[in-house]
Motif scaffolding. Sequence first.
Motif, PDB file in Angstrom:
ATOM      1  N   MET A 128       0.842  -1.164   0.000  1.00  0.00           N
ATOM      2  CA  MET A 128       0.000   0.000   0.000  1.00  0.00           C
ATOM      3  C   MET A 128       0.894   1.235   0.000  1.00  0.00           C
ATOM      4  O   MET A 128       1.907   1.278   0.673  1.00  0.00           O
ATOM      5  CB  MET A 128      -0.907  -0.008   1.227  1.00  0.00           C
ATOM      6  N   LEU A 129       0.514   2.222  -0.779  1.00  0.00           N
ATOM      7  CA  LEU A 129       1.297   3.446  -0.904  1.00  0.00           C
ATOM      8  C   LEU A 129       0.441   4.630  -0.490  1.00  0.00           C
ATOM      9  O   LEU A 129      -0.700   4.758  -0.912  1.00  0.00           O
ATOM     10  CB  LEU A 129       1.753   3.637  -2.356  1.00  0.00           C
ATOM     11  N   PHE A 130       0.996   5.483   0.352  1.00  0.00           N
ATOM     12  CA  PHE A 130       0.358   6.742   0.716  1.00  0.00           C
ATOM     13  C   PHE A 130       1.266   7.862   0.236  1.00  0.00           C
ATOM     14  O   PHE A 130       2.438   7.909   0.593  1.00  0.00           O
ATOM     15  CB  PHE A 130       0.152   6.847   2.229  1.00  0.00           C
ATOM     16  N   PHE A 131       0.735   8.744  -0.591  1.00  0.00           N
ATOM     17  CA  PHE A 131       1.494   9.875  -1.128  1.00  0.00           C
ATOM     18  C   PHE A 131       0.912  11.145  -0.524  1.00  0.00           C
ATOM     19  O   PHE A 131      -0.259  11.463  -0.731  1.00  0.00           O
ATOM     20  CB  PHE A 131       1.389   9.909  -2.651  1.00  0.00           C
ATOM     21  N   VAL A 132       1.726  11.859   0.242  1.00  0.00           N
ATOM     22  CA  VAL A 132       1.290  13.085   0.900  1.00  0.00           C
ATOM     23  C   VAL A 132       2.127  14.236   0.351  1.00  0.00           C
ATOM     24  O   VAL A 132       3.353  14.180   0.368  1.00  0.00           O
ATOM     25  CB  VAL A 132       1.473  12.976   2.433  1.00  0.00           C
ATOM     26  N   GLY A 163      -2.885  -0.867  -3.496  1.00  0.00           N
ATOM     27  CA  GLY A 163      -3.828   0.114  -2.969  1.00  0.00           C
ATOM     28  C   GLY A 163      -3.072   1.305  -2.429  1.00  0.00           C
ATOM     29  O   GLY A 163      -1.853   1.295  -2.353  1.00  0.00           O
ATOM     30  N   GLY A 164      -3.798   2.317  -2.069  1.00  0.00           N
ATOM     31  CA  GLY A 164      -3.150   3.492  -1.509  1.00  0.00           C
ATOM     32  C   GLY A 164      -4.075   4.682  -1.498  1.00  0.00           C
ATOM     33  O   GLY A 164      -5.264   4.569  -1.751  1.00  0.00           O
ATOM     34  N   ALA A 165      -3.505   5.823  -1.184  1.00  0.00           N
ATOM     35  CA  ALA A 165      -4.274   7.058  -1.128  1.00  0.00           C
ATOM     36  C   ALA A 165      -3.356   8.235  -1.406  1.00  0.00           C
ATOM     37  O   ALA A 165      -2.147   8.151  -1.222  1.00  0.00           O
ATOM     38  CB  ALA A 165      -4.906   7.216   0.242  1.00  0.00           C
ATOM     39  N   VAL A 166      -3.958   9.316  -1.845  1.00  0.00           N
ATOM     40  CA  VAL A 166      -3.234  10.567  -2.075  1.00  0.00           C
ATOM     41  C   VAL A 166      -3.868  11.631  -1.200  1.00  0.00           C
ATOM     42  O   VAL A 166      -5.083  11.792  -1.193  1.00  0.00           O
ATOM     43  CB  VAL A 166      -3.309  10.995  -3.557  1.00  0.00           C
ATOM     44  N   LEU A 167      -3.033  12.329  -0.444  1.00  0.00           N
ATOM     45  CA  LEU A 167      -3.511  13.436   0.386  1.00  0.00           C
ATOM     46  C   LEU A 167      -2.807  14.699  -0.056  1.00  0.00           C
ATOM     47  O   LEU A 167      -1.576  14.791   0.012  1.00  0.00           O
ATOM     48  CB  LEU A 167      -3.206  13.168   1.870  1.00  0.00           C
ATOM     49  N   GLY A 168      -3.558  15.636  -0.559  1.00  0.00           N
ATOM     50  CA  GLY A 168      -2.993  16.918  -0.961  1.00  0.00           C
ATOM     51  C   GLY A 168      -3.380  17.979   0.047  1.00  0.00           C
ATOM     52  O   GLY A 168      -4.475  17.974   0.585  1.00  0.00           O
TER      53      GLY A 168
END
Length: 44
Positions: A1-5, A28-33
């Motif tokens: 899982m990758l989270f890109f902040v 899976g993962g999420a992007v938080l800008g």
Amino acid sequence: MLFFVSDGETTSVETLKSFAEVKKYINGGAVLGYGTTSRRIYET
């Protein structure tokens, strides 16, 4: 899982890198800008 902040601001003149090489390891993962709506320092 990758989270890109990221604040989304491009502050480097170097070419942006891709996650394509590690795609096969990510399922899976999420992007938080975050940040402001002001312009970027370097337009690419």
